[in-house]
Design an enzyme around this catalytic site. Structure first.
Site, PDB file in Angstrom:
ATOM      1  N   TYR A   1      11.942   8.270   1.525  1.00 53.53           N
ATOM      2  CA  TYR A   1      11.726   7.276   0.745  1.00 53.53           C
ATOM      3  C   TYR A   1      12.641   7.547  -0.661  1.00 53.53           C
ATOM      4  O   TYR A   1      12.612   6.676  -1.673  1.00 53.53           O
ATOM      5  CB  TYR A   1      10.285   6.982   0.445  1.00 53.53           C
ATOM      6  CG  TYR A   1       9.565   6.464   1.570  1.00 53.53           C
ATOM      7  CD1 TYR A   1      10.023   5.274   2.055  1.00 53.53           C
ATOM      8  CD2 TYR A   1       8.638   7.233   2.170  1.00 53.53           C
ATOM      9  CE1 TYR A   1       9.199   4.968   3.365  1.00 53.53           C
ATOM     10  CE2 TYR A   1       7.835   6.933   3.184  1.00 53.53           C
ATOM     11  CZ  TYR A   1       8.067   5.624   3.835  1.00 53.53           C
ATOM     12  OH  TYR A   1       7.449   5.145   4.833  1.00 53.53           O
TER      13      TYR A   1
ATOM     14  N   ASN B   1       7.804  -5.687  -1.130  1.00 47.31           N
ATOM     15  CA  ASN B   1       7.643  -4.649  -0.224  1.00 47.31           C
ATOM     16  C   ASN B   1       6.274  -4.542   0.463  1.00 47.31           C
ATOM     17  O   ASN B   1       5.399  -4.069  -0.515  1.00 47.31           O
ATOM     18  CB  ASN B   1       8.154  -3.126  -0.626  1.00 47.31           C
ATOM     19  CG  ASN B   1       7.978  -2.152   0.337  1.00 47.31           C
ATOM     20  OD1 ASN B   1       7.658  -2.406   1.359  1.00 47.31           O
ATOM     21  ND2 ASN B   1       8.897  -1.041   0.063  1.00 47.31           N
TER      22      ASN B   1
ATOM     23  N   ALA C   1       2.981  -0.704   4.802  1.00 46.64           N
ATOM     24  CA  ALA C   1       2.547  -0.931   6.409  1.00 46.64           C
ATOM     25  C   ALA C   1       2.104  -2.171   6.597  1.00 46.64           C
ATOM     26  O   ALA C   1       1.849  -2.566   7.972  1.00 46.64           O
ATOM     27  CB  ALA C   1       1.688   0.119   6.511  1.00 46.64           C
TER      28      ALA C   1
ATOM     29  N   ARG D   1      13.400   3.661  12.880  1.00 47.70           N
ATOM     30  CA  ARG D   1      12.080   4.748  12.792  1.00 47.70           C
ATOM     31  C   ARG D   1      11.080   4.557  13.859  1.00 47.70           C
ATOM     32  O   ARG D   1      11.514   4.067  15.130  1.00 47.70           O
ATOM     33  CB  ARG D   1      11.369   4.559  11.519  1.00 47.70           C
ATOM     34  CG  ARG D   1      12.196   4.694  10.323  1.00 47.70           C
ATOM     35  CD  ARG D   1      11.702   4.737   8.968  1.00 47.70           C
ATOM     36  NE  ARG D   1      10.653   5.520   9.044  1.00 47.70           N
ATOM     37  CZ  ARG D   1       9.562   5.565   7.887  1.00 47.70           C
ATOM     38  NH1 ARG D   1       9.548   4.538   7.113  1.00 47.70           N
ATOM     39  NH2 ARG D   1       8.505   6.501   7.889  1.00 47.70           N
TER      40      ARG D   1
ATOM     41  N   GLU E   1      11.876 -10.022   1.672  1.00 50.43           N
ATOM     42  CA  GLU E   1      11.004  -8.707   2.127  1.00 50.43           C
ATOM     43  C   GLU E   1      12.073  -7.529   2.013  1.00 50.43           C
ATOM     44  O   GLU E   1      13.335  -7.697   2.447  1.00 50.43           O
ATOM     45  CB  GLU E   1      10.783  -9.021   3.511  1.00 50.43           C
ATOM     46  CG  GLU E   1      10.269  -7.825   4.196  1.00 50.43           C
ATOM     47  CD  GLU E   1       9.858  -7.989   5.584  1.00 50.43           C
ATOM     48  OE1 GLU E   1      10.090  -9.046   6.366  1.00 50.43           O
ATOM     49  OE2 GLU E   1       9.844  -7.087   6.480  1.00 50.43           O
TER      50      GLU E   1
ATOM     51  N   HIS F   1      12.716  -3.249   2.215  1.00 53.04           N
ATOM     52  CA  HIS F   1      12.140  -1.938   2.566  1.00 53.04           C
ATOM     53  C   HIS F   1      12.965  -0.846   2.030  1.00 53.04           C
ATOM     54  O   HIS F   1      14.216  -1.020   2.472  1.00 53.04           O
ATOM     55  CB  HIS F   1      11.929  -1.672   4.111  1.00 53.04           C
ATOM     56  CG  HIS F   1      10.922  -2.780   4.662  1.00 53.04           C
ATOM     57  ND1 HIS F   1       9.608  -2.467   4.591  1.00 53.04           N
ATOM     58  CD2 HIS F   1      11.327  -3.970   5.174  1.00 53.04           C
ATOM     59  CE1 HIS F   1       8.875  -3.510   4.833  1.00 53.04           C
ATOM     60  NE2 HIS F   1       9.823  -4.177   5.495  1.00 53.04           N
TER      61      HIS F   1
ATOM     62  N   PRO G   1       0.754  -1.281   0.130  1.00 54.33           N
ATOM     63  CA  PRO G   1      -0.024   0.114  -0.031  1.00 54.33           C
ATOM     64  C   PRO G   1       0.819   1.345  -0.127  1.00 54.33           C
ATOM     65  O   PRO G   1       1.816   1.592   0.791  1.00 54.33           O
ATOM     66  CB  PRO G   1      -0.686  -0.077   1.352  1.00 54.33           C
ATOM     67  CG  PRO G   1      -0.133  -1.065   1.976  1.00 54.33           C
ATOM     68  CD  PRO G   1       0.549  -1.919   1.233  1.00 54.33           C
ATOM     69  N   ASN G   2       0.132   2.079  -0.767  1.00 50.47           N
ATOM     70  CA  ASN G   2       0.756   3.672  -0.728  1.00 50.47           C
ATOM     71  C   ASN G   2       2.237   3.786  -1.476  1.00 50.47           C
ATOM     72  O   ASN G   2       2.588   4.803  -1.725  1.00 50.47           O
ATOM     73  CB  ASN G   2       1.088   4.079   0.426  1.00 50.47           C
ATOM     74  CG  ASN G   2      -0.335   4.338   1.261  1.00 50.47           C
ATOM     75  OD1 ASN G   2      -1.404   4.713   0.676  1.00 50.47           O
ATOM     76  ND2 ASN G   2      -0.556   4.111   2.349  1.00 50.47           N
TER      77      ASN G   2
ATOM     78  N   ARG H   1       6.078  12.157  -2.529  1.00 52.45           N
ATOM     79  CA  ARG H   1       6.084  12.554  -1.014  1.00 52.45           C
ATOM     80  C   ARG H   1       7.181  12.024  -0.405  1.00 52.45           C
ATOM     81  O   ARG H   1       7.441  11.104  -0.588  1.00 52.45           O
ATOM     82  CB  ARG H   1       4.723  12.192  -0.554  1.00 52.45           C
ATOM     83  CG  ARG H   1       3.353  12.324  -1.181  1.00 52.45           C
ATOM     84  CD  ARG H   1       2.549  13.355  -0.670  1.00 52.45           C
ATOM     85  NE  ARG H   1       1.583  13.766  -1.492  1.00 52.45           N
ATOM     86  CZ  ARG H   1       0.225  13.262  -1.491  1.00 52.45           C
ATOM     87  NH1 ARG H   1       0.131  12.134  -0.655  1.00 52.45           N
ATOM     88  NH2 ARG H   1      -0.485  13.461  -2.477  1.00 52.45           N
TER      89      ARG H   1
HETATM   90  O1  CA2 Z   1      10.438   1.536   3.780  1.00 59.37           O
HETATM   91  C1  CA2 Z   1       9.617   0.987   3.345  1.00 59.37           C
HETATM   92  O2  CA2 Z   1       9.841   0.490   2.272  1.00 59.37           O
HETATM   93  C2  CA2 Z   1       8.253   0.791   3.896  1.00 59.37           C
HETATM   94  O3  CA2 Z   1       7.841  -0.506   3.636  1.00 59.37           O
HETATM   95  C3  CA2 Z   1       7.111   1.741   3.420  1.00 59.37           C
HETATM   96  C4  CA2 Z   1       6.010   1.882   3.933  1.00 59.37           C
HETATM   97  C5  CA2 Z   1       5.936   1.755   5.253  1.00 59.37           C
HETATM   98  O4  CA2 Z   1       4.679   1.569   6.029  1.00 59.37           O
HETATM   99  C6  CA2 Z   1       6.778   0.960   6.030  1.00 59.37           C
HETATM  100  O5  CA2 Z   1       7.229   0.897   7.618  1.00 59.37           O
HETATM  101  C7  CA2 Z   1       8.318   0.917   5.459  1.00 59.37           C
HETATM  102  C8  CA2 Z   1       5.195   3.178   3.487  1.00 59.37           C
HETATM  103  C9  CA2 Z   1       4.969   2.978   2.019  1.00 59.37           C
HETATM  104  C10 CA2 Z   1       4.470   4.297   1.563  1.00 59.37           C
HETATM  105  O6  CA2 Z   1       5.242   4.953   0.752  1.00 59.37           O
HETATM  106  C11 CA2 Z   1       5.246   6.155   0.507  1.00 59.37           C
HETATM  107  C12 CA2 Z   1       6.107   6.763  -0.410  1.00 59.37           C
HETATM  108  C13 CA2 Z   1       6.232   8.273  -0.200  1.00 59.37           C
HETATM  109  C14 CA2 Z   1       5.023   8.806   0.246  1.00 59.37           C
HETATM  110  C15 CA2 Z   1       4.509   8.396   1.245  1.00 59.37           C
HETATM  111  C16 CA2 Z   1       4.307   7.075   1.368  1.00 59.37           C
END
Ligand code: CA2
Length: 145
Positions: free
Chosen positions: A22, A73, A76, A106, A97, A99, A9-10, A17
């Site tokens: 990221y 990946n 969340a 974090r 897996e 990230h 997701p996301n 963003r």
């Molecule tokens: O660090 C990672 O790859 C995560 O899997 C990214 C997830 C986060 O919930 C994990 O804890 C770690 C979030 C993905 C959302 O990606 C975004 C990218 C840009 C702006 C906002 C969200």
């Protein structure tokens, strides 16, 4: 060898963003870099992204019939989804897996992963390189190296 790359997701927001967390690569950039590495390694990849847990589960179940392993990946869902863990274990294909961020450094809630204990390996903290390193590791594992 065929590998499915699964983005949770996301991750479609990548590059748009929170670049300080990221990075500036978009999801398309990540997929293009994976495609380039896959052809260098002589493997095939397919990519999939969904914001929906059930769609991710259905994709994993359906793709397992044609792929040798998964690079994922889970976003969340890493920290919440027993269903994703059960689904990956259930299809009996190795998975790595990955990230982008260093989840260990974090918020406390990001330090726990339901998937890591059953993954072949985990790579985190290297931005897009987490995916590239993860693909190399998965291919080596599948090749028995
Ligand atoms: O660090 C990672 O790859 C995560 O899997 C990214 C997830 C986060 O919930 C994990 O804890 C770690 C979030 C993905 C959302 O990606 C975004 C990218 C840009 C702006 C906002 C969200």
């Amino acid at each position: 060898m065929r590998i499915a790359v699964v983005h949770g997701p996301n991750l479609r927001l990548l590059g748009r963003r929170e670049p300080e967390v990221y990075g500036t690569d978009t999801l398309d950039d990540v997929n293009e870099r994976l495609e380039a590495l896959a052809s260098e390694l002589g493997v095939q990849i397919e990519t999939f992204q969904s914001n929906h847990e059930g769609e991710l589960l259905d994709f994993i179940d359906e793709a397992a019939g044609r792929v040798d392993g998964f690079l994922i990946n889970p976003g969340a869902f890493t920290h919440t989804s027993i269903a994703l863990r059960d689904g990956l274990v259930g299809v009996d294909r190795p998975f790595v897996e990955v990230h982008l961020s260093n989840t260990a450094g974090r918020e406390r809630f990001r330090r726990h992963s339901y998937l890591s204990p059953v993954a072949s390996g985990v790579v985190y903290g290297f931005g897009v390189h987490s995916y590239l390193l993860g693909l190399r590791g998965l291919v080596a594992r599948l090749a028995g190296r």
